[in-house]
Design a protein around this motif. Structure first.
Motif, PDB file in Angstrom:
ATOM      1  N   GLU A   1       0.820  -1.206   0.000  1.00 44.55           N
ATOM      2  CA  GLU A   1       0.000   0.000   0.000  1.00 44.55           C
ATOM      3  C   GLU A   1       0.858   1.261   0.000  1.00 44.55           C
ATOM      4  OE1 GLU A   1      -2.809  -0.859   3.121  1.00 44.55           O
ATOM      5  OE2 GLU A   1      -3.665  -2.328   1.732  1.00 44.55           O
ATOM      6  N   GLU A   2       0.278   2.330  -0.514  1.00 44.76           N
ATOM      7  CA  GLU A   2       1.022   3.571  -0.657  1.00 44.76           C
ATOM      8  C   GLU A   2       1.580   4.006   0.699  1.00 44.76           C
ATOM      9  OE1 GLU A   2      -1.185   6.100  -3.309  1.00 44.76           O
ATOM     10  OE2 GLU A   2       0.288   7.691  -3.073  1.00 44.76           O
ATOM     11  N   ASP A   3       2.834   4.427   0.695  1.00 42.77           N
ATOM     12  CA  ASP A   3       3.538   4.922   1.886  1.00 42.77           C
ATOM     13  C   ASP A   3       3.878   3.851   2.915  1.00 42.77           C
ATOM     14  OD1 ASP A   3       3.518   7.486   0.839  1.00 42.77           O
ATOM     15  OD2 ASP A   3       1.609   7.994   1.804  1.00 42.77           O
TER      16      ASP A   3
ATOM     17  N   LEU B   1      16.071  -6.304   5.012  1.00 38.20           N
ATOM     18  CA  LEU B   1      15.185  -6.373   3.859  1.00 38.20           C
ATOM     19  C   LEU B   1      14.044  -5.396   4.117  1.00 38.20           C
ATOM     20  CD1 LEU B   1      14.294  -7.957   1.267  1.00 38.20           C
ATOM     21  CD2 LEU B   1      13.141  -9.574   2.810  1.00 38.20           C
ATOM     22  N   THR B   2      13.777  -4.516   3.161  1.00 32.66           N
ATOM     23  CA  THR B   2      12.717  -3.520   3.366  1.00 32.66           C
ATOM     24  C   THR B   2      11.787  -3.474   2.159  1.00 32.66           C
ATOM     25  OG1 THR B   2      14.141  -2.159   4.768  1.00 32.66           O
ATOM     26  CG2 THR B   2      12.249  -1.054   3.777  1.00 32.66           C
ATOM     27  N   PHE B   3      10.497  -3.596   2.424  1.00 30.78           N
ATOM     28  CA  PHE B   3       9.502  -3.474   1.354  1.00 30.78           C
ATOM     29  C   PHE B   3       8.913  -2.057   1.390  1.00 30.78           C
ATOM     30  CE2 PHE B   3       9.754  -8.004   2.144  1.00 30.78           C
ATOM     31  CZ  PHE B   3       9.735  -8.539   0.860  1.00 30.78           C
ATOM     32  N   VAL B   4       8.853  -1.437   0.215  1.00 33.09           N
ATOM     33  CA  VAL B   4       8.322  -0.072   0.121  1.00 33.09           C
ATOM     34  C   VAL B   4       7.086  -0.101  -0.772  1.00 33.09           C
ATOM     35  CG1 VAL B   4       8.820   2.299  -0.615  1.00 33.09           C
ATOM     36  CG2 VAL B   4      10.630   0.896   0.405  1.00 33.09           C
ATOM     37  N   GLY B   5       5.950   0.296  -0.217  1.00 36.48           N
ATOM     38  CA  GLY B   5       4.683   0.205  -0.954  1.00 36.48           C
ATOM     39  C   GLY B   5       4.424   1.401  -1.847  1.00 36.48           C
ATOM     40  N   LEU B   6       3.761   1.130  -2.980  1.00 34.41           N
ATOM     41  CA  LEU B   6       3.477   2.182  -3.961  1.00 34.41           C
ATOM     42  C   LEU B   6       1.992   2.306  -4.283  1.00 34.41           C
ATOM     43  CD1 LEU B   6       6.367   1.459  -6.467  1.00 34.41           C
ATOM     44  CD2 LEU B   6       6.027   3.583  -5.251  1.00 34.41           C
ATOM     45  N   GLY B   7       1.156   1.463  -3.689  1.00 32.57           N
ATOM     46  CA  GLY B   7      -0.274   1.523  -4.015  1.00 32.57           C
ATOM     47  C   GLY B   7      -0.599   0.750  -5.286  1.00 32.57           C
TER      48      GLY B   7
END
Ligand code: BES
Ligand code: MN
Ligand code: ZN
Length: 496
Positions: free
Chosen positions: A54-56, A71-77
């Motif tokens: 999800e975004e943010d 490990l990092t997941f970055v959400g974009l929507g």
């Protein structure tokens, strides 16, 4: 700036963190290339962490692979709502966060696609933006922050992306990054440092760094000889001498001839029609058009494009003084047309008039000028697009379409012949400013009077996009380098 590498050749030391961008509803790990064993371990970890894209959203954990610590997941929507701006902002966020966490070597997986782009178009955009995402300008800070910055950016290959393909794309990202960085640095330099002569020497330096460019700088003597009354007139209030910088890329058998003109007002106080104090400092950015032209020429030379490309940069400082031009003064542009200076703050069009007329010498098929020309353009389009005007509908359309692809939007405004009446002078052939209305299109109409006949011409007003008063759309505060990617893509398309 961080160097770009392929993740396949990651260093023996484990990476500090692997960042993976993710849209909602998609498993990012399926679109990246991993060995079956690594993929399984990553999937198990992702399941435990539960990122939803999800975004943010930002979710971190320990990396199950020995080649990275975290490990990092970055959400974009949603992927069908993924814009250039959102992806750019996410990349900038990754770089900011890595810097803050003092992660020096990071992996970056970008298995997402900007909506409406092809896979290849989106990939090129993402890599280019990743390469520029950690840009900062600290030249004048005693305490540099370079030791706190990411130095290796290891790009994870997409599933099915060969080593050769990724290397070519990285090479292009590096090349464009160098040009964009140069343009941003020039833009961000203050007026006392980046004078017209300093802009000329920075251009000379750039031309020495790459092969295939020739630079000529016209000084006072030559400008007087050429009767460049616009450039001479605007600069006469300043202690700094004006320059006309000419950069030539002349390949052996050029397929086309293109002249790029960039407004190089190193500081615009408005002159005798002086600007209000609040915000005047932003006018050190009034040479962003020039910066774009320098950046494009660098890229063109490095890519060895078989097109004759000439950059023309009229460089001046616009200040009030006892010797400055005054409202009511009448000056003569090099083509013989006389102009009543109604407002000394409408200086950009005066120097561009001389440069546009001068472009004829290079027998161009196409002339494009770039200028932070009018506040009215910022009122009309904000920071989301440059205004474009010109005499060739197809050319305007081509640029508009390409702009949508590369993430540098341009939007057409008309040049109705009636606008010329706004510039009618009782005493000279033209005056340099109209009434309050139609500020951007009257400026365009003024420029049109100096464009050589039979040339396809586009004027790009980058007042709203050439620099930013604060971070926006994932672009840094200050100069953006707007127009470099678009112009390089456009020149390449001319060859197709
Ligand atoms: N450099 C300015 C235009 C500008 C304004 C760029 C704001 C970026 C942000 C230009 O030289 C200028 O002063 N234009 C005047 C023209 C007017 C006097 C006809 C303007 O836009 O107000
Ligand atoms: Mn001005
Ligand atoms: Zn200006």
């Amino acid at each position: 700036m961080a160097d770009l590498y392929q993740f396949r050749t990651a260093p023996e030391e484990p990476l500090d963190c692997i960042y993976i961008l993710q849209c909602s509803g998609a498993d990012p790990l399926d679109s990246l290339e991993f060995s079956a064993k690594d993929r399984k371990a990553l999937k198990a970890k992702a399941k435990a962490l539960g990122p939803r894209g999800e975004e943010d959203e930002v979710i971190s954990g320990e990396c199950p692979l020995s080649l990275a610590r975290r490990l990092t997941f970055v959400g974009l929507g949603e992927d069908r709502k993924l814009t250039h701006a959102k992806l750019r902002a996410a990349l900038q966020r990754v770089m900011h966060q890595a810097t803050k966490n003092r992660e020096y070597q990071i992996g970056l997986g970008i298995p997402v696609k900007v909506h409406g782009l092809s896979d290849a178009e989106s990939r090129l955009f993402a890599l280019r933006e990743a390469a520029s995402a950690d840009y900062t300008f600290d030249h004048f800070k005693s305490k540099k922050n370079e030791f706190d910055k990411v130095d290796g950016l290891h790009i994870l290959p997409l599933a099915g992306e060969s080593e050769k393909e990724l290397e070519e794309r990285l090479q292009r990202a590096r090349l464009l990054r160098t040009s964009v960085q140069l343009a941003r640095d020039l833009g961000n330099r203050p007026g006392n440092d980046l004078t017209p002569e300093a802009l000329a020497s920075a251009t000379r330096e750039m031309c020495e760094e790459v092969s295939g460019l020739r630079v000529t700088v016209l000084g006072m003597k030559e400008l007087l000889k050429e009767k460049m009354g616009g450039i001479l007139g605007v600069s006469q209030g300043s202690q700094e001498e004006p320059r006309l910088i000419v950069i030539e890329h002349r390949p052996k058998k050029p397929k086309k001839s293109v002249v790029l003109v960039g407004k190089g007002v190193t500081f615009d106080s408005g002159g005798i029609s002086i600007k209000p104090a609040a915000g005047m400092g932003w006018m050190k950015y009034d040479m962003c058009g020039a910066a774009t032209v320098v950046g494009v020429l660098r890229a063109v030379a490095e890519l060895e494009l078989p097109i004759k490309v000439v950059g023309l940069i009229p460089a001046v400082e616009n200040l009030p003084s006892g010797s400055a031009i005054k409202p009511g003064d009448i000056i003569t542009i090099s083509n013989g047309k006389t102009v009543e200076v109604d407002n000394t703050d409408a200086e950009g069009r005066l120097i561009l008039a001389d440069a546009l007329y001068h472009s004829e010498r290079f027998n161009p098929d196409i002339v494009i000028d770039y200028a932070t020309l009018t506040g009215a353009c910022v009122v009309a389009l904000g920071q989301e697009a440059a205004g474009i005007m010109g005499n060739d509908k197809d050319l305007l359309e081509t640029l508009q379409k390409l702009g949508e692809k590369v993430g540098e939007r341009v939007w057409p405004l008309p040049l109705y012949e009636e606008y010329l009446s706004y510039l009618k002078s009782d005493w000279a052939d033209l005056k340099n400013a109209g009434s309050r209305w139609g500020g951007t299109v009257t400026a365009g109409t003024f420029l049109q009077q100096f464009v050589p006949e039979k040339v396809s011409w586009v004027h790009m007003d980058i007042a709203g996009v050439g620099y930013l008063e604060k971070e926006h759309n994932g672009l840094p505060k200050g100069a953006t380098g707007f127009g470099i990617d678009l112009t390089v893509a456009f020149l390449e398309q001319l060859l197709k």
